[in-house]
Design a protein around this motif. Structure first.
Motif, short mmCIF file in Angstrom:
data_model
loop_
_atom_site.label_atom_id
_atom_site.label_comp_id
_atom_site.label_asym_id
_atom_site.label_seq_id
_atom_site.Cartn_x
_atom_site.Cartn_y
_atom_site.Cartn_z
N MET A 16 0.83 -1.21 0.00
CA MET A 16 0.00 0.00 0.00
C MET A 16 0.87 1.26 0.00
O MET A 16 1.86 1.34 0.71
CB MET A 16 -0.90 -0.01 1.22
N ALA A 42 -28.00 2.07 13.40
CA ALA A 42 -26.86 1.42 14.05
C ALA A 42 -26.89 1.64 15.57
O ALA A 42 -26.55 0.74 16.33
CB ALA A 42 -25.56 1.93 13.47
N HIS A 43 -27.31 2.85 16.00
CA HIS A 43 -27.34 3.11 17.44
C HIS A 43 -28.40 2.26 18.11
O HIS A 43 -28.22 1.73 19.20
CB HIS A 43 -27.66 4.58 17.71
N ALA A 62 -27.36 -1.32 18.24
CA ALA A 62 -26.33 -1.55 19.25
C ALA A 62 -26.98 -1.87 20.59
O ALA A 62 -26.59 -2.80 21.29
CB ALA A 62 -25.44 -0.31 19.38
N ALA A 103 -21.52 11.03 14.49
CA ALA A 103 -21.17 9.61 14.59
C ALA A 103 -21.85 8.81 13.49
O ALA A 103 -22.87 9.21 12.98
CB ALA A 103 -21.58 9.04 15.93
#
Ligand SMILES: Nc1ncnc2c1ncn2[C@@H]1O[C@H](COP(=O)(O)OP(=O)(O)OP(=O)(O)O)[C@@H](O)[C@H]1O
Ligand SMILES: [Mg+2]
Lengths: 259, 327
Positions: free
Chosen positions: B1, B207-208, B211, B327
């Motif tokens: 890379m 996503a929150h 979770a 976020a």
């Protein structure tokens, strides 16, 4: 602290669309099982049926049986909330609670369902979980800083710490390294190797080397075509899958001839 | 890379000399021009109002901030905002205490609890209620709410009069009190706060929520761990929107309250007044000077609104580090 998963005749639907069809397999306790297969073949969907997260999606529906030792997760009267406490999950993109500190993120699961614990007890579990996730040394001086301030790899390990803090029987991981750099990926792979001493681990990955490195058994999923349901093609010792699979499609996929 | 930048390559964020195109320049000129124009107009209005207000206050024979009565037409003029400021703040406070929890509850129900078949018409209904003109609420409040709240007023007086604030001096008097105004204002602002809060709740990243769910959270725990913290600043903004409407509401107050220049902690007594209601009531009979005096009271209302908004911004900014927005 680890249980065997025994799936039989499992299909999952999004509304009328059948995403996976008639899957049966056994996941051994204290081992790592990897799911591989082309995009859209239903790996995530299947993984989410194992902790009853699939039904959270609007229209999500499951048929079949998932036995965790001798309890059917889809049996009548089984509380999905209780299932999710026993079967933890780590997502593709790190998703720490943005409004919580590192400490509170790890302690989040401990404070659920009205379980009152002493502060000292929680302190102990937080430290143990962060150590278990190989994150303790990096964050021990800033436990009260927001979890969202960590790097992506650290956030993912924070999510793992959060998941193991509640001491699940099984840990499901959906492409846990796909958003991470090679070094963080290595850190998490090492971690998976350590965690399997305690937990039953299922990991979805698109990275063949990763599957070969971390897993004891590998399951290959495939789908006949767009719009068709995904199926389990075969599951076997990882070594066998990568050296001498019994189905031609598996070999084609692994050697990169399609998918 | 390849990690090292090849020489001569700019880091992506460095400012490069801008290549200007005609369209960009026209747009820049237009947006800058209208921005400046807006500021100039606002500054002109502010100066005009402030000058006239100060003129009126300087001729006020009694203290502008502590006087109860509003007699700007007298010779010499004597007027003050004590009752108005108190009534405005207290009635809005009552409205907020009732409306914010109710609105957040309704919004959560629509976004996270109700089945879709129920949520959609419910959301539509709330939208509709938010669009009802305040005069309609005012008429309904004056004609329907006042007589029907008499029972509640008497009940409060019977069981809670020991608190002082729920003591009704004359139980036979109508419920044309700051308390009733507060309730009517609450009803008026619930739809707006609900609307904005619901929109914020809908934007909580999946996503929150997942979770929390994956940790074994119940629905309420998901709301507490993921939804409310994420929506916190949005709820505050929504509340400010509602508060703004409550502070400036005229008709709903004018149709309910029997205004009289009494400053009383007894919320059930039919006395008091608010800025907007006083301006509406006195404007027609006011001469030039009287109008300047009313403008002065309006400016005070404006300052109160600014202060409240500033406080809200402080609350939002204080926990920016933890805000879910990035976020
Ligand atoms: N929320 C959803 N609503 C409707 N259909 C969905 C939803 N999520 C997934 N699907 C469909 O279910 C099938 C399986 O998707 P799934 O996400 O499980 O695949 P995957 O194997 O995890 O793919 P990838 O490797 O890209 O993550 C796909 O056909 C997809 O279109
Ligand atoms: Mg997937």
């Amino acid at each position: 602290m680890a249980k065997r998963i025994d799936v039989s005749g499992l299909s999952a639907y999004y509304g009328n669309h059948r995403a996976i069809e008639d899957i049966s397999m056994t996941v051994e306790p204290r081992s790592v099982t990897a799911f591989i297969g082309p995009s859209g073949c239903g790996k995530s969907t299947f993984l989410r049926t194992l902790n009853r997260m699939h039904e959270v999606t609007p229209g999500g529906r499951v048929e079949g049986k998932v036995m965790l030792d001798d309890e059917n997760l889809y049996g009548a009267g089984v509380d999905p909330v209780a299932v999710r406490r026993t079967v933890g999950m780590v997502f593709q993109r790190p998703n720490p609670f943005p409004t919580m500190s590192i400490y509170d993120n790890v302690a989040a699961g401990l404070r659920l369902n009205g379980s009152a614990r002493r502060k000292s007890e929680i302190d102990g579990i937080v430290e143990k979980s962060l150590k278990g996730a190989n994150l303790w040394n990096e964050v021990k001086d800033r436990l009260n800083k927001p979890g969202a301030g960590l790097s992506g790899g650290q956030q993912q390990r924070l999510c793992i710490a959060r998941a193991i803090a509640v001491e699940p029987q099984v840990l499901l991981m959906d492409e846990p390294c796909s958003a991470l750099d090679p070094i963080s990926t290595l850190a998490i792979e090492d971690l998976i190797g350590e965690l399997k001493e305690q937990f039953t681990i299922v990991i979805v990955t698109h990275n063949m080397q990763q599957a070969a490195r971390v897993s004891d058994r590998t399951a290959f999923f495939n789908l006949a075509g767009v719009g068709q349901p995904g199926k389990l093609i075969e599951i076997d010792e990882t070594q066998r899958i990568f050296s001498n699979p019994s189905v031609q499609a598996t070999e084609d996929y692994i050697s990169g001839r399609f998918g | 890379m390849d990690i090292v930048n090849s020489p001569g390559e700019h880091p992506p964020n460095s400012r490069q000399p801008a290549v200007t195109r005609l369209g960009d320049r026209v747009f820049l000129g237009m947006s800058r021009g209208s921005g400046i124009l807006l500021l100039v107009i606002m500054a002109a209005i502010a100066v005009f109002l402030t000058v006239r207000a100060i003129h009126a206050i300087s001729l006020d024979h009694s203290d502008f901030f502590t006087t109860f009565e509003w007699n700007a037409n007298l010779q010499p003029p004597s007027f003050g905002i004590a009752v108005l400021a108190y009534g405005t703040v207290v009635s809005s406070l009552i409205a907020m205490i009732i409306a914010v929890p109710v609105s957040v509850g309704i919004a959560l129900f629509i976004s996270h609890y109700a089945p879709r078949k129920l949520a959609t018409p419910l959301a539509y209904l709330v939208d509709l209620l938010a669009a009802v003109p305040s005069i309609v609420y005012g008429l309904w409040g004056g004609l329907y709410l006042v007589p029907h709240l008499q029972g509640l007023n008497l009940w409060l007086n019977e069981y809670l009069s020991w608190t002082g604030i729920f003591h009704k001096s004359d139980p036979s008097s109508a419920a044309r009190s700051l308390f009733t105004v507060g309730i009517l204002l609450a009803i008026m602002i619930v739809p707006i706060i609900t609307n904005v809060s619901r929109e914020v709740f809908r934007q909580v990243p999946k996503a929150h929520e997942e979770a929390a769910l994956a940790l074994g959270a119940t629905r309420w725990e998901v709301v507490r761990m993921s939804v409310l913290p994420f929506a916190r600043s949005g709820i505050i903004s929504a509340s400010m929107l509602g508060l703004g409407r409550a502070l400036g509401e005229t008709m709903a107050v004018a149709t309910v309250l029997s205004a009289s220049p009494v400053l009383s902690a007894r919320l059930l007594d039919p006395v008091g007044g608010t800025f907007a209601q006083n301006i509406a009531a006195k404007f027609a009979e006011a001469d030039n000077f009287g109008r300047d005096a009313l403008i002065a009271s309006g400016l005070v209302l404006f300052v109160i609104t600014l202060l409240v908004n500033g406080a809200a911004r402080l609350i939002i900014a204080r926990r920016k580090e933890y805000s879910g927005a990035n976020a």
